[in-house]
Structure formats: structure tokens, C-alpha cells
Design a protein around this motif. Structure first.
Motif, PDB file in Angstrom:
ATOM      1  N   ILE A 192       6.888  -4.724   1.133  1.00  8.68           N
ATOM      2  CA  ILE A 192       8.292  -5.051   1.374  1.00  8.68           C
ATOM      3  C   ILE A 192       8.408  -6.073   2.494  1.00  8.68           C
ATOM      4  O   ILE A 192       7.708  -5.980   3.495  1.00  8.68           O
ATOM      5  CB  ILE A 192       9.076  -3.784   1.748  1.00  8.68           C
ATOM      6  CG1 ILE A 192       8.845  -2.735   0.649  1.00  8.68           C
ATOM      7  CG2 ILE A 192      10.547  -4.096   1.939  1.00  8.68           C
ATOM      8  CD1 ILE A 192       9.393  -1.403   1.001  1.00  8.68           C
TER       9      ILE A 192
ATOM     10  N   ASP B 238       4.435  -0.281  -2.755  1.00  7.89           N
ATOM     11  CA  ASP B 238       5.189  -1.535  -2.669  1.00  7.89           C
ATOM     12  C   ASP B 238       4.818  -2.297  -1.416  1.00  7.89           C
ATOM     13  O   ASP B 238       4.358  -1.729  -0.443  1.00  7.89           O
ATOM     14  CB  ASP B 238       6.703  -1.252  -2.569  1.00  7.89           C
ATOM     15  CG  ASP B 238       7.222  -0.551  -3.787  1.00  7.89           C
ATOM     16  OD1 ASP B 238       6.623  -0.721  -4.863  1.00  7.89           O
ATOM     17  OD2 ASP B 238       8.225   0.162  -3.637  1.00  7.89           O
TER      18      ASP B 238
ATOM     19  N   GLU C  95       3.802  -2.489   4.119  1.00 14.56           N
ATOM     20  CA  GLU C  95       3.339  -1.808   2.923  1.00 14.56           C
ATOM     21  C   GLU C  95       3.844  -0.389   2.893  1.00 14.56           C
ATOM     22  O   GLU C  95       3.746   0.349   3.863  1.00 14.56           O
ATOM     23  CB  GLU C  95       1.823  -1.814   2.903  1.00 14.56           C
ATOM     24  CG  GLU C  95       1.264  -1.343   1.576  1.00 14.56           C
ATOM     25  CD  GLU C  95      -0.238  -1.416   1.594  1.00 14.56           C
ATOM     26  OE1 GLU C  95      -0.745  -2.541   1.647  1.00 14.56           O
ATOM     27  OE2 GLU C  95      -0.880  -0.354   1.586  1.00 14.56           O
ATOM     28  N   ASP C  96       4.373  -0.018   1.792  1.00 15.57           N
ATOM     29  CA  ASP C  96       4.780   1.364   1.616  1.00 15.57           C
ATOM     30  C   ASP C  96       3.826   1.971   0.612  1.00 15.57           C
ATOM     31  O   ASP C  96       3.949   1.746  -0.594  1.00 15.57           O
ATOM     32  CB  ASP C  96       6.226   1.390   1.091  1.00 15.57           C
ATOM     33  CG  ASP C  96       6.646   2.797   0.721  1.00 15.57           C
ATOM     34  OD1 ASP C  96       5.971   3.755   1.185  1.00 15.57           O
ATOM     35  OD2 ASP C  96       7.618   2.945  -0.010  1.00 15.57           O
TER      36      ASP C  96
ATOM     37  N   ASP D 292       4.118  -5.054  -6.150  1.00 16.98           N
ATOM     38  CA  ASP D 292       4.461  -3.838  -6.856  1.00 16.98           C
ATOM     39  C   ASP D 292       3.181  -3.179  -7.320  1.00 16.98           C
ATOM     40  O   ASP D 292       2.222  -3.860  -7.685  1.00 16.98           O
ATOM     41  CB  ASP D 292       5.339  -4.196  -8.064  1.00 16.98           C
ATOM     42  CG  ASP D 292       6.140  -2.997  -8.515  1.00 16.98           C
ATOM     43  OD1 ASP D 292       6.851  -3.117  -9.514  1.00 16.98           O
ATOM     44  OD2 ASP D 292       6.023  -1.942  -7.845  1.00 16.98           O
ATOM     45  N   ARG D 293       3.165  -1.901  -7.308  1.00 19.19           N
ATOM     46  CA  ARG D 293       1.995  -1.157  -7.799  1.00 19.19           C
ATOM     47  C   ARG D 293       0.716  -1.641  -7.106  1.00 19.19           C
ATOM     48  O   ARG D 293      -0.250  -1.989  -7.729  1.00 19.19           O
ATOM     49  CB  ARG D 293       1.836  -1.297  -9.306  1.00 19.19           C
ATOM     50  CG  ARG D 293       2.843  -0.482 -10.076  1.00 19.19           C
ATOM     51  CD  ARG D 293       2.474  -0.484 -11.553  1.00 19.19           C
ATOM     52  NE  ARG D 293       3.264  -1.454 -12.286  1.00 19.19           N
ATOM     53  CZ  ARG D 293       4.420  -1.148 -12.876  1.00 19.19           C
ATOM     54  NH1 ARG D 293       4.905   0.077 -12.794  1.00 19.19           N
ATOM     55  NH2 ARG D 293       5.071  -2.069 -13.540  1.00 19.19           N
TER      56      ARG D 293
ATOM     57  N   VAL E  52      11.242  -6.458  -2.346  1.00 21.15           N
ATOM     58  CA  VAL E  52       9.973  -5.832  -2.719  1.00 21.15           C
ATOM     59  C   VAL E  52       9.118  -6.913  -3.357  1.00 21.15           C
ATOM     60  O   VAL E  52       9.400  -7.399  -4.441  1.00 21.15           O
ATOM     61  CB  VAL E  52      10.201  -4.671  -3.696  1.00 21.15           C
ATOM     62  CG1 VAL E  52       8.865  -4.149  -4.197  1.00 21.15           C
ATOM     63  CG2 VAL E  52      10.998  -3.575  -3.017  1.00 21.15           C
TER      64      VAL E  52
END
Lengths: 194, 316
Positions: free
Chosen positions: B33, B31, B25-26, B43-44, B40
Motif C-alpha cells: 500500500i 498487499d 506491506e500488509d 496484490d497477492r 493498493v
């Protein structure tokens, strides 16, 4: 996962001790608080004016605040057999009759039997509660005895350090004896050695 | 790019090419990943942790970047509720100066009772200075009992008090029923009943109480020095080992042991004082004391310094 229903009893041993039945309770409409007395409310088959009966019959108490509307009838001495308790109930029906209510004697049923006995040796309750956790409840802060709820037969036993045992919740005499025969070898295993 | 991987975020998304890969997780970009191929996947992603760090303490109420209270997923059903805030500007007030849209209050109505109980638990625990871990355990127990609904008819306060009692026991620092009574409005009888019911409902059991569990608390409350406390612990333990006090509640034995130890030291305490702290009657202490008195010389620890020698101990 089902826990074993009854503790295993070696076939060869019999305890040789017979629990003494103290009292038999029959309670259907009448609620008995004082365990020394026999509660008798068989279905008298008619509407009763509880207040009148309570006022005019001896040995009867009426507590209107108690949820079950009922009269407590006390008998001395405590009855020691099923037949005697039935007799007492009949006598009471007669008393109610004399008071003017058309009482009949229907549905006499024994609801509870209590027995007590002594294994004659002190018991290690802490050990018992450790190994029989699912059945036992031992809280010295709440009650000095261990409360053992046997599943088969469905009897509650109060086991004390002194070795005295009270068995209750039986509908027939045989259940008391059976429960005691079940518990006796277990108690022997937790006998205090000092 | 610093990232944290969180296993519990997995249930819903996996990389289509690498279903076994643990997504990374970024949180800065929101994101998720896949580490194998770099795809990815999510998203969000909303970060449910605590908000950004705010350093300025003055404008604490007006933090515009907060999206809500920090979630308490363990306990409430998720804090996803909307409240209507206080109005700003003239349009939000009607003729009399009262605000329109007064409905600030209904939130998480399904768990209102539970949140009330948590508040009550925190209050009770606060009165006897219980640490956060016990409170958390209590909350968890209460939630389990509440969801089970087997004790639905009982007063929530009674269940809360019983949960508090059980939590203390489970953490190894039991409190007596009387101590819990002191901070609760529920009677000891009712707490005891609920206690047994909860153990049955949750199918757990608790360890038996021992004399040592209470020594440090009682002795501190009596301002007794450490040697006396250790002596009392030793006396009580020995008394139980030698079976001098069969059938006596561990609290009573502990109280009698404290009495004996304190009477042998310079810091003497009366039975009444000890009885007040322990919640036992002074006659009870007397009873237990009479049972342990004959073996007094054997019960003291070997290195104990007697202010009053053993044979001069009070005989009741």
C-alpha cells in the motif's frame, strides 16, 4: 583502481649491493625439480627415447610419472653464467648424439634466472605485509619468508627476517638487478631497529 | 493493521502517483500500500519469510500448509524447485511394490555441488564446534569463489576447507592450518594453496596471526587455569616485542610461552602435551623456549605467583 605498479625509488640512492646470480635454468621440455641443477632441454630436433638416454647417460634422471616427459640432467657445480649454461647444454646434446640419436642444437633459451643477496640488516616482515598487501603474502605457518610478487619487472622475491633475499622469475639478468634496486629502499624502511 | 515495511521489496513496484514513497506491506492481506494516497499497488504478494507458527510438534512431517522449505536466498539460487513427493494411495505403486515416480531426488541440480559443499562445511565446523556466524561466513565465501569459477579445477572440499580457514581468520578467531586439516580430508599443502588462490580471487587479505589468538584455546585444551593462560599470553607478547624470536611461527612462540608459564606454575605440562595440542613438534617448542629462556624474568607478568621460581625453570 590500479595499484601503483612499482614502489617509488628515490633517484639519488643506489643500494651498492649486487645480487649474485646462482643458477640459470633453461627448461623447455625438461622439467627441473632440484633447483641446484641446471635443466637443459634445448630442442634437440629429434625424437628421443627417453628411457634409453636415461639408462645410458650419466647424470641423467628420468621420471616417467612427471607430467612433462623429460630428463633431468644434473651438472656440478651450479652454473654461474648464461654462457656456461649454454655450454653445458651443448655438451649434453653431444652426449645424446653419442648415444645414437641425431640430435641438433635448436632453440636454446634461458627460461628462468635466480639471484640471491643479503641486505645485511634484519627486516620487519609484519610491517611489510601490512603496507604492501597487494604484493605480499606472509604466512608463517606455510613458509617462513615473505613472498613478494613485484609487478614491474615481473619477479618474485622471497624476503626473510635475516635480511636475505632471493629473487626469481627473471628471463634476463637486468630484471634481477632492477627488481632488487626497487625493493631495497622499501626494505630499508622496514629495518628492525632493535 | 500491523505492517512491516521492507525496503528490499521495492525494486519492481512503486505507486504511480508517488514513485518516491516507500510502500507499506500488509502481509495479512498480501498487499502493498502506498502510504501517501492509500493506493493498493501490489496484490497477492507472496510472503517469503518463515511459515505460520505451528505449536503441535507431533505431526511435524504432515504440515499441509507448508509450501516449501524456508528460502535461503543468500546462498542457493533460490529454492524454487518442485519435488515429486511420496505417493499415497494404491495407484502410486507398481506391480512390485515400488513406487512409481521415484524421481524425488533431482532438485536444484545447478547448485548440487554447492549444497554438498555447504553440508561438508557444516560437518567440518561441527567437529571443532565453530559457531554459526563462522559457518555462514564460510558459506558466503564459498559461494563467491564458486560463482567466480576461477578455482574451478580444485576439489570443492579443498576450497571449502580454505574458506573455513579464511572465515575463522576474518572473524578474529584464527584456527591453525593443522586444526583445519584435522577435520578435513585435504592436505595442509593443498589447503594452503587454495587459501592463497582464494585471497587472490576475492581480492581480500587477512590479518597476520598473533600469539594471543591461540592462547585461550590451547590453554583450555590443556586445562590450565586462567592465571597461567594470562601469564603465557604476556610472555608471548613480550617475547615478540623484545624480538627474542625472529622468524619463528607465532604458534611455536605461543607453545613455548605456554610451556614456560605452565612450568612456573603448579600445573606443569610437558612439551609433548603442548606439542600435541598446538600441532608443533616438541623440538620446535624446545627451540623457541631456548630463545626466550634467557630473558625469562622479564617476560612474566609482574603479579604472577610462582610455584617454581624463575631460576628453577627447566633449562633445555
Amino acid at each position: 583502481p590500479m595499484t601503483p605498479i612499482t614502489p617509488a625509488t628515490p633517484a639519488s640512492e643506489s643500494s651498492g649491493i649486487v645480487p649474485q646470480l646462482l643458477y640459470a635454468f633453461k627448461s623447455r621440455k625438461i622439467w627441473n625439480k632440484n633447483s641446484e641443477n641446471i635443466v637443459s632441454t634445448v630442442n634437440l630436433g629429434c625424437k628421443l627415447d627417453l628411457k634409453t638416454i636415461a639408462l645410458r647417460a650419466r647424470n641423467a634422471e628420468y621420471n616417467p610419472k612427471v607430467r612433462l616427459a623429460s630428463i633431468q640432467i644434473t651438472c656440478f657445480p651450479p652454473l654461474s653464467s648464461e654462457e656456461q649454461s649454454r655450454l653445458a647444454a651443448r655438451k649434453y646434446a653431444r652426449v645424446v648424439q653419442k648415444l645414437g640419436f641425431p640430435a641438433k642444437f635448436l632453440d636454446f633459451k634461458i627460461q628462468n634466472m635466480v639471484g640471491s643477496c643479503d641486505v645485511k640488516f634484519p627486516i620487519r616482515l609484519e610491517g611489510l605485509v601490512l603496507t604492501h598487501q597487494q604484493f605480499s603474502s606472509y604466512e608463517p605457518e606455510l613458509f617462513p619468508g615473505l613472498i613478494y610478487r613485484m609487478i614491474k619487472p615481473r619477479i618474485v622475491l622471497l624476503i626473510f627476517v635475516s635480511g636475505k633475499v632471493v629473487l626469481t622469475g627473471a628471463k634476463v639478468r637486468a630484471e634481477i638487478y632492477e627488481a632488487f634496486e626497487n625493493i631495497y629502499p622499501i626494505l630499508k624502511g622496514f629495518r628492525k631497529t632493535t | 493493521m500491523a505492517s512491516t515495511s521492507r525496503l528490499d521489496a521495492l525494486p519492481r513496484v512503486t505507486c504511480p502517483n508517488h514513485p518516491d514513497a516507500i510502500l507499506v506491506e500488509d502481509y495479512r492481506a498480501g498487499d502493498m500500500i502506498c502510504p501517501e494516497c492509500g493506493l493498493v499497488v501490489g496484490d497477492r504478494v507472496i510472503d517469503v519469510g518463515s511459515e505460520w507458527r505451528t505449536f503441535s510438534n507431533d505431526k511435524a512431517t504432515k504440515d499441509p500448509s507448508r509450501v516449501g522449505d524456508s528460502q535461503n536466498p543468500l546462498l542457493s539460487d533460490g529454492d524454487l524447485s518442485t519435488m515429486i513427493g511420496k505417493g499415497t494411495g494404491a495407484a502410486s505403486f507398481d506391480e512390485f511394490g515400488n513406487s512409481k515416480y521415484q524421481n524425488r531426488r533431482t532438485m536444484s541440480s545447478s547448485d548440487r555441488a554447492m549444497m554438498n559443499a555447504f553440508k561438508e562445511i557444516t560437518t567440518m565446523a561441527d567437529r571443532i564446534n565453530l559457531p554459526r556466524n563462522i559457518v555462514d561466513r564460510t558459506n558466503n565465501l564459498f559461494k563467491q569463489v564458486y560463482e567466480q569459477k576461477s578455482l574451478k579445477g580444485r576439489a570443492n572440499d579443498a576450497i571449502a576447507s580454505a574458506c573455513l580457514y579464511i572465515a575463522c581468520r576474518q572473524e578474529g578467531v584464527p584456527r591453525t592450518f593443522k586444526e583445519i586439516c584435522a577435520v578435513s580430508r585435504i592436505s595442509k599443502k593443498e589447503i594452503g594453496r587454495c587459501f592463497k588462490l582464494i585471497l587472490k580471487a576475492l581480492e581480500t587479505s587477512v590479518d597476520l596471526i598473533t600469539t594471543g589468538d591461540f592462547m585461550s584455546r590451547f590453554c583450555s585444551n590443556l586445562c590450565l587455569p586462567k592465571q597461567v593462560q594470562m601469564a603465557a599470553t604476556h610472555i608471548a607478547r613480550k617475547a615478540v616485542e623484545l624480538d627474542l624470536v625472529p622468524g619463528r611461527s607465532p604458534i611455536s612462540v605461543a607453545a613455548a610461552a605456554i610451556y614456560m608459564a605452565s612450568q612456573a606454575s603448579a600445573e606443569k605440562r610437558t612439551q609433548k602435551e603442548i606439542g600435541d595440542i598446538a600441532g608443533v613438534a616438541d623440538v620446535t617448542i624446545r627451540q623457541s623456549y631456548r630463545l626466550i629462556y634467557p630473558r625469562a624474568p622479564d617476560l612474566f607478568p609482574p603479579d604472577f605467583k610462582f610455584d617454581t621460581p624463575v631460576d628453577k625453570l627447566p633449562q633445555l
